[in-house]
Each structure stands twice: as C-alpha cells, then as structure tokens.
Write a protein that holds these residues in place. Structure first.
Motif, PDB file in Angstrom:
ATOM      1  N   LYS A 122      -0.745 -11.133   6.672  1.00  0.00           N
ATOM      2  CA  LYS A 122      -0.284 -11.599   7.922  1.00  0.00           C
ATOM      3  C   LYS A 122      -1.902 -11.871   8.890  1.00  0.00           C
ATOM      4  CE  LYS A 122       3.886 -10.094   8.209  1.00  0.00           C
ATOM      5  NZ  LYS A 122       4.997 -10.907   8.416  1.00  0.00           N
ATOM      6  N   SER A 123      -2.912 -11.967   8.223  1.00  0.00           N
ATOM      7  CA  SER A 123      -4.105 -12.112   8.780  1.00  0.00           C
ATOM      8  C   SER A 123      -4.543 -13.438   8.408  1.00  0.00           C
ATOM      9  CB  SER A 123      -5.090 -11.041   8.159  1.00  0.00           C
ATOM     10  OG  SER A 123      -6.407 -11.338   8.840  1.00  0.00           O
ATOM     11  N   ALA A 124      -4.976 -14.202   9.510  1.00  0.00           N
ATOM     12  CA  ALA A 124      -5.593 -15.270   9.630  1.00  0.00           C
ATOM     13  C   ALA A 124      -6.958 -15.478   9.041  1.00  0.00           C
ATOM     14  CB  ALA A 124      -5.521 -16.309  10.971  1.00  0.00           C
ATOM     15  N   ASN A 125      -7.865 -14.471   9.200  1.00  0.00           N
ATOM     16  CA  ASN A 125      -9.031 -14.143   8.776  1.00  0.00           C
ATOM     17  C   ASN A 125      -9.332 -13.884   7.451  1.00  0.00           C
ATOM     18  OD1 ASN A 125      -9.991 -14.277  11.505  1.00  0.00           O
ATOM     19  ND2 ASN A 125      -9.444 -12.268  12.034  1.00  0.00           N
ATOM     20  N   SER A 126      -8.439 -13.327   6.685  1.00  0.00           N
ATOM     21  CA  SER A 126      -8.316 -13.469   5.238  1.00  0.00           C
ATOM     22  C   SER A 126      -7.119 -13.916   4.682  1.00  0.00           C
ATOM     23  CB  SER A 126      -8.214 -12.010   5.012  1.00  0.00           C
ATOM     24  OG  SER A 126      -7.457 -11.113   5.368  1.00  0.00           O
ATOM     25  N   PRO A 127      -7.345 -15.301   4.411  1.00  0.00           N
ATOM     26  CA  PRO A 127      -6.106 -16.169   3.792  1.00  0.00           C
ATOM     27  C   PRO A 127      -5.816 -15.310   2.559  1.00  0.00           C
ATOM     28  CG  PRO A 127      -7.719 -17.567   4.165  1.00  0.00           C
ATOM     29  CD  PRO A 127      -8.138 -16.369   4.709  1.00  0.00           C
ATOM     30  N   VAL A 128      -4.521 -15.233   2.218  1.00  0.00           N
ATOM     31  CA  VAL A 128      -4.147 -14.639   0.683  1.00  0.00           C
ATOM     32  C   VAL A 128      -4.783 -15.661  -0.331  1.00  0.00           C
ATOM     33  CG1 VAL A 128      -2.148 -14.355  -0.704  1.00  0.00           C
ATOM     34  CG2 VAL A 128      -2.006 -13.619   1.628  1.00  0.00           C
ATOM     35  N   ALA A 129      -4.557 -16.871  -0.117  1.00  0.00           N
ATOM     36  CA  ALA A 129      -5.156 -17.670  -1.269  1.00  0.00           C
ATOM     37  C   ALA A 129      -6.802 -17.465  -1.627  1.00  0.00           C
ATOM     38  CB  ALA A 129      -4.847 -19.034  -0.858  1.00  0.00           C
ATOM     39  N   LEU A 130      -7.257 -17.342  -0.780  1.00  0.00           N
ATOM     40  CA  LEU A 130      -8.930 -16.822  -0.736  1.00  0.00           C
ATOM     41  C   LEU A 130      -9.002 -15.383  -1.017  1.00  0.00           C
ATOM     42  CD1 LEU A 130     -10.440 -19.168   1.892  1.00  0.00           C
ATOM     43  CD2 LEU A 130     -10.437 -19.503  -0.708  1.00  0.00           C
ATOM     44  N   PHE A 131      -8.087 -14.522  -0.399  1.00  0.00           N
ATOM     45  CA  PHE A 131      -8.522 -12.963  -0.649  1.00  0.00           C
ATOM     46  C   PHE A 131      -8.217 -12.614  -1.950  1.00  0.00           C
ATOM     47  CE2 PHE A 131      -6.976  -8.850  -0.726  1.00  0.00           C
ATOM     48  CZ  PHE A 131      -7.875  -7.876   0.077  1.00  0.00           C
ATOM     49  N   ALA A 132      -7.080 -13.005  -2.528  1.00  0.00           N
ATOM     50  CA  ALA A 132      -6.531 -12.347  -3.774  1.00  0.00           C
ATOM     51  C   ALA A 132      -7.751 -12.655  -5.075  1.00  0.00           C
ATOM     52  CB  ALA A 132      -5.219 -13.331  -4.025  1.00  0.00           C
ATOM     53  N   PRO A 133      -8.084 -13.783  -5.069  1.00  0.00           N
ATOM     54  CA  PRO A 133      -9.216 -13.726  -6.356  1.00  0.00           C
ATOM     55  C   PRO A 133     -10.590 -13.276  -6.115  1.00  0.00           C
ATOM     56  CG  PRO A 133      -9.108 -16.201  -5.254  1.00  0.00           C
ATOM     57  CD  PRO A 133      -7.987 -15.200  -4.732  1.00  0.00           C
ATOM     58  N   THR A 134     -10.951 -13.465  -4.656  1.00  0.00           N
ATOM     59  CA  THR A 134     -12.307 -12.926  -4.391  1.00  0.00           C
ATOM     60  C   THR A 134     -12.428 -11.375  -4.520  1.00  0.00           C
ATOM     61  OG1 THR A 134     -11.847 -13.081  -2.034  1.00  0.00           O
ATOM     62  CG2 THR A 134     -12.899 -15.020  -2.997  1.00  0.00           C
ATOM     63  N   ALA A 135     -11.354 -10.684  -3.595  1.00  0.00           N
ATOM     64  CA  ALA A 135     -11.158  -9.280  -3.869  1.00  0.00           C
ATOM     65  C   ALA A 135     -10.833  -8.495  -5.107  1.00  0.00           C
ATOM     66  CB  ALA A 135      -9.984  -8.692  -2.610  1.00  0.00           C
ATOM     67  N   SER A 136     -10.157  -9.370  -5.903  1.00  0.00           N
ATOM     68  CA  SER A 136      -9.875  -9.079  -7.154  1.00  0.00           C
ATOM     69  C   SER A 136     -11.000  -8.475  -8.194  1.00  0.00           C
ATOM     70  CB  SER A 136      -8.867  -9.560  -7.853  1.00  0.00           C
ATOM     71  OG  SER A 136      -7.375  -9.809  -6.988  1.00  0.00           O
ATOM     72  N   ALA A 137     -11.718  -9.769  -7.769  1.00  0.00           N
ATOM     73  CA  ALA A 137     -13.173  -9.650  -8.730  1.00  0.00           C
ATOM     74  C   ALA A 137     -14.368  -8.630  -7.665  1.00  0.00           C
ATOM     75  CB  ALA A 137     -13.832 -11.262  -8.678  1.00  0.00           C
TER      76      ALA A 137
END
Length: 356
Positions: A122-137
């Motif tokens: 739901k957050s505009a500050n952490s878009p899923v498309a960017l959060f998913a790969p970067t946080a996973s790593a």
C-alpha cells in the motif's frame, strides 16, 4: 538496568524527525531504552529537521548527516559510526534500510535491526516492484526485521523471498498520558468525536465528516480534528458546504494530543490502510471507545476483545451507524485503559532489547 560502562550503544536512523507515527514511536522507544534499560541512544538523521527535533535534542545526541540524496547515505553513515561505534543500528523505511544493510556489510560486527512500519503493498514510498528484489537480497544481512503488526509481517513475507525467519512482530511503544490529566477530565467529556493524524489522502479524514453529516441532526455531538496536512483546506470548505461550521473544530498540529483527546468521548479512525494505528492506543489510554475502518491487521489486534467497532474501509454509512451506536453505549473507561497497557514503552523496549 545496565551499568554505564556496560550499556549498549544504539543508533536510530531516520530521514528526519518530522511529524509522523514512525518518528514518534522511535523517540518513545529511545526514551524507554535509555530510562528503563540504561542504553546509550543517538539519532542519525539524513536531515536534522522536524517537529520532534527539539524534543529529541533535549535528551539525546542528534546527528545531522546532511544527506540530500539517499545514495550518499552509506558513506555518511559509515563515517559517523567509525566515530561513535554503536553496537546496534536500528533503521526505519525501505531506502534507509537498504543503506543500513550496506553499512552492515562493511562493518560486520554491527548488530542491525530493520524496523518496518507500513504495508508494502500500500506504500507509494516502497513500490512492490522495487521492494521485492532489493529487500529479498539485502534484508537477509540484518539480524531481524521488526514488523509493527502481523499484517505488516505477512505483507513483507508475501512480497519477498527468504525473509520469513527474520521477521519479528513487536507492536509500537505508546507513551500513556499523565494520569492526572485523565483524572482531571473524568466525567466531563461530552459527545465530542476526535480524529487525530496527518491530513493526507490515505488517512481519508473527509470520510468522518460525511458520516457525521448523516447523524448530526440526531445527536448533540461535535467533531474535533487534531492534526494538519494537505487535506485540511478541502475539509474546511466541505464543512461550510454542509453547514456544520458550529460543530466542527480544527485544532491543528499538536505536539501532545492528550490534553485534547482526553476530553473527548470517541475516536474515529478513517484510514484506507495502516501498519499499526498509534492513535488507537492513545485513545484507549484515555478511556475512549473507538470506531475504525478495517484498515489493517494492526487495528484488529489493538481492538481485539471488543475494544471498539470496525467498519469497512470507505463506507460512510457504516461509519455513521457505528458512531451512533458507540455514543449510545455505556463506556467502560477502566477496561479500555487496562487493555492499552500491553503497549507501554517499558514492556515493548524489553522485547527490542532481546534482539539487541
């Protein structure tokens, strides 16, 4: 309490100390870690600004990293940590968390805790498309990823890979009001309905106004908006259109909302989504009943056991009906206050300390 020589040194990393729920609870936690557990705490800010800056500066070392771009943060962070040598770094918000992970990679002895306050989806500050790969790593390098509710935990688990074992649910620490303040207004509250927060679209403050307009002719209540933001001007225009000017008050931003909140009968939360919902606990400390939209698992956890009424998001009719029922129901202020005690800062700080 730890002795001075053995005290853990904790650095809390934030963008600034502007008015916001994450900033408020970070300051509350810092005080509890210092006062209850004897830890040494400092704030590391990308920019030393915000409504909470003076309060933090009065009790802690506040370091301005003078960082106008996030990509500069790892270098500034490492430079500062070489001087202060904290044992623990507690970082909030996705971009800052990624930078903290870089610092941890370059300083392996650092104990890194990441603090997630919001629903990623739901957050505009952490878009899923960017959060998913970067946080996973990157997040795997942290000792723990602290989530403020099961909803936030499940949301992160859903939008990442390999992190579930590092996800820990710890609710926000919420400072209670002065007992004398609550006692001084006991029995004095009329049918004032409070709304507290930042007047932003996601908080949907206009929903309460529309709901109140539906029941205004059948009740003697009034509305009190505590907070400020971009939606305020539109709200004030809508108040005039509805002819409710005598029954709606805008108190603006309040560094301490308790003196106003304690004199109300009911709190209404109208958000579209929330990671936790600090103001729910604040209202319960004051003995208020609550009506809230079903804006996240945090809300359901706080209000478990019938501590309020939950209605669908965006439904003004359901909100109006719930407010009317709650105003008509007898209030059990003592039960509300007792239920809020599980969020006392000292209790929550001990759970953080177990990870430190």
């Amino acid at each position: 309490m730890a002795s001075g020589g053995d005290a853990r040194r904790v650095a809390i990393l934030l963008p600034s100390l502007r008015y916001g729920g994450a900033e408020r609870v970070a300051l509350t936690l810092a005080k509890a870690l210092r006062d209850e557990l004897g830890m040494q705490v400092e704030f590391l800010l990308m920019r030393a600004e915000g409504e909470f800056l003076r309060e933090a500066s009065d009790g802690f070392e506040v370091v301005d990293l003078r960082c106008d771009r996030t990509w500069k943060l790892p270098g500034r962070l490492l430079s500062r940590m070489r001087r202060s040598r904290p044992d623990v770094l507690l970082s909030s918000f996705w971009k800052l968390n990624l930078c903290a992970c870089v610092a941890k990679a370059l300083r392996p002895s650092l104990r890194l805790l990441l603090w997630e306050h919001s629903l990623i989806g739901k957050s505009a500050n952490s878009p899923v498309a960017l959060f998913a790969p970067t946080a996973s790593a990157a997040y795997r390098i942290a000792h723990a990823v602290i989530c403020v509710s099961t909803g936030v935990r499940d949301d992160i688990a859903r939008h990442s890979r390999g992190l579930r074992r590092r996800l820990v649910v710890i609710p926000n620490p919420i400072q209670p009001p002065d007992p004398g303040l609550v006692a001084s207004v006991a029995g004095m509250a009329g049918d004032t309905i409070a709304w507290v927060g930042r007047m932003a679209p996601a908080k949907n403050p206009g929903l309460l106004l529309e709901a109140f307009a539906m029941i205004a002719a059948r009740c003697d209540g009034s509305l009190l908006y505590i907070g400020d933001g971009g939606e305020r001007a539109a709200l004030e225009r809508r108040v005039a259109e509805l002819g409710l000017g005598e029954r709606v008050r805008f108190a603006g931003y309040q560094a301490d909302p308790y003196p106003l909140l304690a004199g109300c009968r009911l709190l209404a939360v109208t958000s579209d989504h929330e990671g936790f919902g600090n103001v729910l606990v604040e209202a319960m400390y004051c003995g208020l009943r609550v009506v809230s939209t079903d804006c996240g698992a945090g809300v359901r956890e706080i209000l478990a056991g019938g501590r309020g009424t939950i209605v669908p998001v965006g439904d003004a009719v359901a909100l109006a009906d719930a407010i009317r029922r709650e105003l008509d129901a007898p209030a059990d202020k003592a039960a509300q206050r007792e239920s809020a005690r599980r969020f006392l800062p000292a209790m929550v700080a001990r759970r953080f300390a177990e990870l430190m």
